[in-house]
Write a protein that holds these residues in place. Structure first.
Motif, PDB file in Angstrom:
ATOM      1  N   ALA A   1       0.828  -1.209   0.000  1.00 21.03           N
ATOM      2  CA  ALA A   1       0.000   0.000   0.000  1.00 21.03           C
ATOM      3  C   ALA A   1       0.861   1.258   0.000  1.00 21.03           C
ATOM      4  O   ALA A   1       0.530   2.248  -0.666  1.00 21.03           O
ATOM      5  N   ALA A   2       1.980   1.235   0.729  1.00 16.09           N
ATOM      6  CA  ALA A   2       2.864   2.401   0.753  1.00 16.09           C
ATOM      7  C   ALA A   2       3.483   2.646  -0.618  1.00 16.09           C
ATOM      8  O   ALA A   2       3.566   3.795  -1.084  1.00 16.09           O
ATOM      9  N   ILE A   3       3.915   1.581  -1.291  1.00 15.40           N
ATOM     10  CA  ILE A   3       4.508   1.732  -2.625  1.00 15.40           C
ATOM     11  C   ILE A   3       3.482   2.287  -3.607  1.00 15.40           C
ATOM     12  O   ILE A   3       3.766   3.212  -4.385  1.00 15.40           O
ATOM     13  N   VAL A   4       2.272   1.743  -3.584  1.00 17.99           N
ATOM     14  CA  VAL A   4       1.229   2.209  -4.500  1.00 17.99           C
ATOM     15  C   VAL A   4       0.873   3.666  -4.214  1.00 17.99           C
ATOM     16  O   VAL A   4       0.673   4.466  -5.139  1.00 17.99           O
ATOM     17  N   ALA A   5       0.801   4.027  -2.936  1.00 18.95           N
ATOM     18  CA  ALA A   5       0.456   5.407  -2.585  1.00 18.95           C
ATOM     19  C   ALA A   5       1.501   6.383  -3.102  1.00 18.95           C
ATOM     20  O   ALA A   5       1.165   7.425  -3.688  1.00 18.95           O
ATOM     21  N   VAL A   6       2.766   6.061  -2.907  1.00 18.32           N
ATOM     22  CA  VAL A   6       3.830   6.965  -3.352  1.00 18.32           C
ATOM     23  C   VAL A   6       3.866   7.050  -4.872  1.00 18.32           C
ATOM     24  O   VAL A   6       3.934   8.143  -5.455  1.00 18.32           O
ATOM     25  N   PHE A   7       3.796   5.911  -5.534  1.00 17.97           N
ATOM     26  CA  PHE A   7       3.901   5.917  -6.994  1.00 17.97           C
ATOM     27  C   PHE A   7       2.717   6.632  -7.637  1.00 17.97           C
ATOM     28  O   PHE A   7       2.895   7.493  -8.508  1.00 17.97           O
ATOM     29  N   LEU A   8       1.495   6.295  -7.227  1.00 16.18           N
ATOM     30  CA  LEU A   8       0.329   6.936  -7.830  1.00 16.18           C
ATOM     31  C   LEU A   8       0.245   8.411  -7.450  1.00 16.18           C
ATOM     32  O   LEU A   8      -0.249   9.224  -8.234  1.00 16.18           O
ATOM     33  N   GLY A   9       0.719   8.759  -6.253  1.00 16.12           N
ATOM     34  CA  GLY A   9       0.741  10.170  -5.885  1.00 16.12           C
ATOM     35  C   GLY A   9       1.659  10.971  -6.789  1.00 16.12           C
ATOM     36  O   GLY A   9       1.303  12.056  -7.266  1.00 16.12           O
ATOM     37  N   ILE A  10       2.843  10.436  -7.042  1.00  9.70           N
ATOM     38  CA  ILE A  10       3.774  11.122  -7.939  1.00  9.70           C
ATOM     39  C   ILE A  10       3.223  11.159  -9.359  1.00  9.70           C
ATOM     40  O   ILE A  10       3.294  12.185 -10.050  1.00  9.70           O
ATOM     41  N   ALA A  11       2.663  10.039  -9.806  1.00  9.61           N
ATOM     42  CA  ALA A  11       2.109   9.993 -11.162  1.00  9.61           C
ATOM     43  C   ALA A  11       0.943  10.961 -11.317  1.00  9.61           C
ATOM     44  O   ALA A  11       0.783  11.598 -12.362  1.00  9.61           O
ATOM     45  N   GLY A  12       0.116  11.090 -10.282  1.00 11.10           N
ATOM     46  CA  GLY A  12      -1.026  11.993 -10.374  1.00 11.10           C
ATOM     47  C   GLY A  12      -0.633  13.451 -10.415  1.00 11.10           C
ATOM     48  O   GLY A  12      -1.305  14.267 -11.057  1.00 11.10           O
ATOM     49  N   PHE A  13       0.455  13.812  -9.739  1.00 15.90           N
ATOM     50  CA  PHE A  13       0.901  15.202  -9.722  1.00 15.90           C
ATOM     51  C   PHE A  13       1.838  15.527 -10.881  1.00 15.90           C
ATOM     52  O   PHE A  13       2.240  16.680 -11.029  1.00 15.90           O
ATOM     53  N   SER A  14       2.204  14.534 -11.665  1.00 16.07           N
ATOM     54  CA  SER A  14       3.123  14.764 -12.778  1.00 16.07           C
ATOM     55  C   SER A  14       2.336  15.135 -14.019  1.00 16.07           C
ATOM     56  O   SER A  14       1.343  14.484 -14.360  1.00 16.07           O
TER      57      SER A  14
END
Length: 339
Positions: free
Chosen positions: A179-192
């Motif tokens: 869950a931590a990996i998905v949160a960080v990756f999707l958070g970065i992808a969403g703000f990019s």
């Protein structure tokens, strides 16, 4: 032919919503001292049901007709598993491993296939779907390697107490790390910000001609040759989410190795002491991994999204005033008529 109506919500909004829910699940597991099957399934149930509602909403608010099948399938699979684990009598160790493995395998496969199909059409979000699908499948494989009946009792002298490491503790911890990996990756992808090629009228095919060099013109470069003046890579190219995961794994490996060496793992230790060292090193490695991801992600989020696609053609840490001054000096030297 009329253009498709502009949608208020985009794929990045779906990614940010999923990142928020995954972050909540990771925080609940990380800061909970109880990693039993009841707690793990309770967190998974809330995460799954909320995520399924996001998928169903995105199927109509984000995706156009003909592109909704992956979101609907992911929503159905996630909702069914979330409803099953929402029943307290079924929250057992065996149920945790069975349901989470089935969910991870099914949803990971669906998202991976959807990403591969979207990649053929040039969808800029295809790479994110492929990576999330692969990470979800990796969760299923990791849980398959854990023995639910595993149990290890060890004693920590500093704490003066005995502890038990069980298979369900490892399983819930793996889900929290996922869950931590998905949160960080999707958070970065969403703000990019994504770069999309502007649609324009089709240009008629023409026969390539060799340019004729005129006196005073710069020499023609062969195809494929690059120069220092060519466009620089963007910041998104310099720091991809996959590279962030690499930094996290590197920090985890370094922290775990240092812990093993400092606690004398490679010296003469008995079985209980050696296992205690391994447990502590794994805890340190997990903390280093999550901390590295969160810190670098927060630093990247501090960057203006509009600057993400801006070409980097100067020193990033050099003040703009000094850069402008250097450019002015170079222009002055170029215009100086003295030999």
């Amino acid at each position: 032919m009329t253009d498709a109506p502009t949608r208020t919500f985009e794929v990045r909004h779906l990614q940010l919503a999923r990142a928020f829910l995954a972050a909540m699940a990771a925080i609940m597991i990380t800061f909970s001292a109880d990693h039993s099957a009841a707690v793990g399934l309770a967190v998974f149930s809330g995460f799954a049901i909320a995520t399924s509602l996001v998928f169903f909403a995105a199927a109509w608010l984000v995706f156009a007709a003909g592109e909704r099948a992956p979101a609907v399938l992911l929503g159905v699979v996630t909702l069914v598993t979330g409803m099953i684990t929402g029943l307290p009598p079924l929250r057992t160790t065996t149920m945790f491993f069975v349901v989470v493995i089935v969910w991870a395998a099914a949803s990971g496969l669906i998202e991976l296939i959807a990403g591969l199909r979207a990649r053929r059409t040039g969808d800029p979000y295809a790479r994110d779907a492929i990576l999330i699908g692969a990470v979800t499948l990796a969760l299923a494989v990791a849980l398959l390697l854990v023995n639910p009946a595993y149990s290890l009792e060890y004693f920590i002298k500093e704490a003066g107490a005995s502890f038990t490491l069980t298979g369900i503790t490892i399983g819930v911890g793996l889900f929290g790390g996922y869950a931590a990996i998905v949160a960080v990756f999707l958070g970065i992808a969403g703000f990019s910000q994504r770069r999309t090629a502007p649609a324009g009228p089709a240009q008629p095919a023409s026969t390539p001609t060799t340019p004729t060099a005129e006196p005073g013109d710069a020499p023609v470069r062969p195809a494929g040759e690059t120069r220092m003046t060519d466009p620089r890579p963007t910041r998104r190219d310099l720091m991809k989410p996959v590279q962030l995961l690499g930094f996290g794994f590197a920090a985890a490996a370094f922290g775990g190795l240092i812990t093993l060496v400092s606690m004398g793992f490679f010296q003469d230790l008995d079985g209980d002491e050696r296992m205690h060292v391994i447990v502590v090193s794994l805890i340190v490695a997990g903390i280093a991994f999550i901390a590295t991801l969160v810190i670098i992600a927060l630093l990247m989020l501090a960057v203006d999204p509009a600057q993400v696609v801006k070409p980097v053609d100067r020193a990033v840490l050099l003040p703009e005033s000094e850069d402008a001054g250097d450019a002015g000096d170079a222009d002055a030297e170029a215009s100086d008529p003295r030999p």
